[in-house]
Design a protein around this motif. Sequence first.
Motif, mmCIF file in Angstrom:
data_model
loop_
_atom_site.group_PDB
_atom_site.id
_atom_site.type_symbol
_atom_site.label_atom_id
_atom_site.label_comp_id
_atom_site.label_asym_id
_atom_site.label_seq_id
_atom_site.Cartn_x
_atom_site.Cartn_y
_atom_site.Cartn_z
ATOM 1 N N GLN A 65 -8.358 -12.459 -0.457
ATOM 2 C CA GLN A 65 -8.302 -11.286 -0.325
ATOM 3 C C GLN A 65 -7.271 -10.218 -1.128
ATOM 4 O O GLN A 65 -6.553 -10.780 -1.881
ATOM 5 N N THR A 66 -7.948 -8.895 -2.178
ATOM 6 C CA THR A 66 -7.297 -7.929 -2.964
ATOM 7 C C THR A 66 -6.254 -7.045 -1.762
ATOM 8 O O THR A 66 -4.966 -6.575 -2.010
ATOM 9 N N ARG A 67 -6.784 -6.033 -0.904
ATOM 10 C CA ARG A 67 -6.226 -5.840 0.219
ATOM 11 C C ARG A 67 -5.838 -6.317 1.099
ATOM 12 O O ARG A 67 -6.103 -7.565 1.488
ATOM 13 N N CYS A 68 -4.362 -5.263 1.498
ATOM 14 C CA CYS A 68 -3.644 -6.792 2.968
ATOM 15 C C CYS A 68 -5.137 -6.265 4.139
ATOM 16 O O CYS A 68 -5.459 -5.197 4.559
ATOM 17 N N GLY A 97 7.737 -8.507 4.895
ATOM 18 C CA GLY A 97 8.246 -6.913 5.349
ATOM 19 C C GLY A 97 8.570 -6.434 4.496
ATOM 20 O O GLY A 97 9.413 -6.586 3.960
ATOM 21 N N SER A 98 8.061 -4.746 4.239
ATOM 22 C CA SER A 98 8.765 -3.921 3.881
ATOM 23 C C SER A 98 9.758 -3.456 4.042
ATOM 24 O O SER A 98 11.125 -3.815 5.367
ATOM 25 N N SER A 99 10.746 -2.230 3.252
ATOM 26 C CA SER A 99 12.099 -1.735 4.015
ATOM 27 C C SER A 99 11.158 -0.250 4.328
ATOM 28 O O SER A 99 12.838 0.051 4.718
ATOM 29 N N PRO A 152 0.740 -1.036 -0.299
ATOM 30 C CA PRO A 152 0.141 -0.246 0.121
ATOM 31 C C PRO A 152 0.637 1.389 -0.031
ATOM 32 O O PRO A 152 0.539 2.394 -0.526
ATOM 33 N N HIS A 153 1.980 1.371 0.806
ATOM 34 C CA HIS A 153 2.827 2.501 0.764
ATOM 35 C C HIS A 153 4.129 2.490 -0.490
ATOM 36 O O HIS A 153 4.563 2.560 0.218
#
Length: 413
Positions: free
Chosen positions: A370-373, A356-358, A337-338
């Motif tokens: 589902q399509t969204r987090c 896990g994101s940066s 999303p971000h």
Amino acid sequence: MGRKGSPRSPQAEGGSRAASPPASSSPSPLWALPEELLLLICSYLDAQALGRLGQVCRRLRFFTSRDVLWRRIARGCLNSGFTQLGTDLAAGVPVKERVKVSQNWRHGRCRREILLKWKRNLMPWMELDGEYLYLSQAENIEAYRLCPDSTGLQRHPQAIFSGHQEDVCRFVLVNSHVVSGGGDGSIVLHKIHGSYSVKFSAHEQEVNCVDFQGGLIVSGSRDRTAKVWSLSAGRVGQCLHTVQTEDRVWSIAISPLLSSFVTGTACCGHTSPLRIWDFESGQLSTCLGTDFHRGAGVLDVFYETPSLLLSCGYDTYIRYWDIRTSTRKCVQEWEEPHDSALYCIRSDGNHMIASGSSYYGVVRLWDKRQTRCLQSFHLSSPTSSPVYCLRFSTTHLYAALASALHVLDFTTP
């Protein structure tokens, strides 16, 4: 799972007759029915109805707690320990309890804690193995025993595996062996229970990724090669194939069939960053995808089955590939999303994905249906740090950041 209106008998799914339930203070007319028929009736109930039925009397509470009744429900839940094929990865833990904990995963109800801190920033990697958590710390790999309630670690590591001259980049834990690749270009193999270890020079630059199965090691490096190594008697450390990837290799994984392996590269050229190579010949088998943008490097790949795999990286997408249907386009994708790069992914083998994101240690949970987090957890604030690695059991999620190891405990709301 059977179609609505024609459920399979739970006893056909591996259930067995239980010991006689405790005597009830008030008899129920349901007990006049044969057990097989009672099981069939209960197989129509959802989790809420089954729970309410168990409140009628002690005998029904005992009867409705049986694993055979909850297994069908658990297969539709997040991270309940069952794979798509029905394999139970958490045998010994009551299925009803797993279904309850699964609701905490879905709704993001958990307790957070920092288990370990270290003074200088690292790029840690880790593996879970039963009662132990293995964590890379600079040039070493340390094995920590999990506390009985799994909410913490023993104060000091039970074992330390060393051998690299520079930081460990990645390692895998397979069949009581630890295989690691380091910044010194070497690969080190340790036998967990014993003093046996082997070290050999593998690449001209750092070994960014390794995998180990079936007596073979595959490694990928910044030197733009992937290599296949033998561990058979008399040929330990012998290179069987050198694959020219034409790009830095960030991630690698062996197919469960042991017939091929996939590499994820930096995508600095005009070739797909996801390619599958034949084990026997070392030749390119197929490329996955056609629409990657320059710089969309693949940082992590994960096989669920021989034909299903997940990938993520700098282009901020999680992609789900089914090589039986198409190698040109993934069957599903989810966008961060971000707009952050995704450093690592993990799957429960069924419906749930964790990523896990940066930035700011963000861990996200996804439901493939589902399509969204589904849920997000920010573990690093105010200092930003990637989530370099994450692993989870049916009750806990562990995330390794630059300066700390975090745990999310989903057993309590």
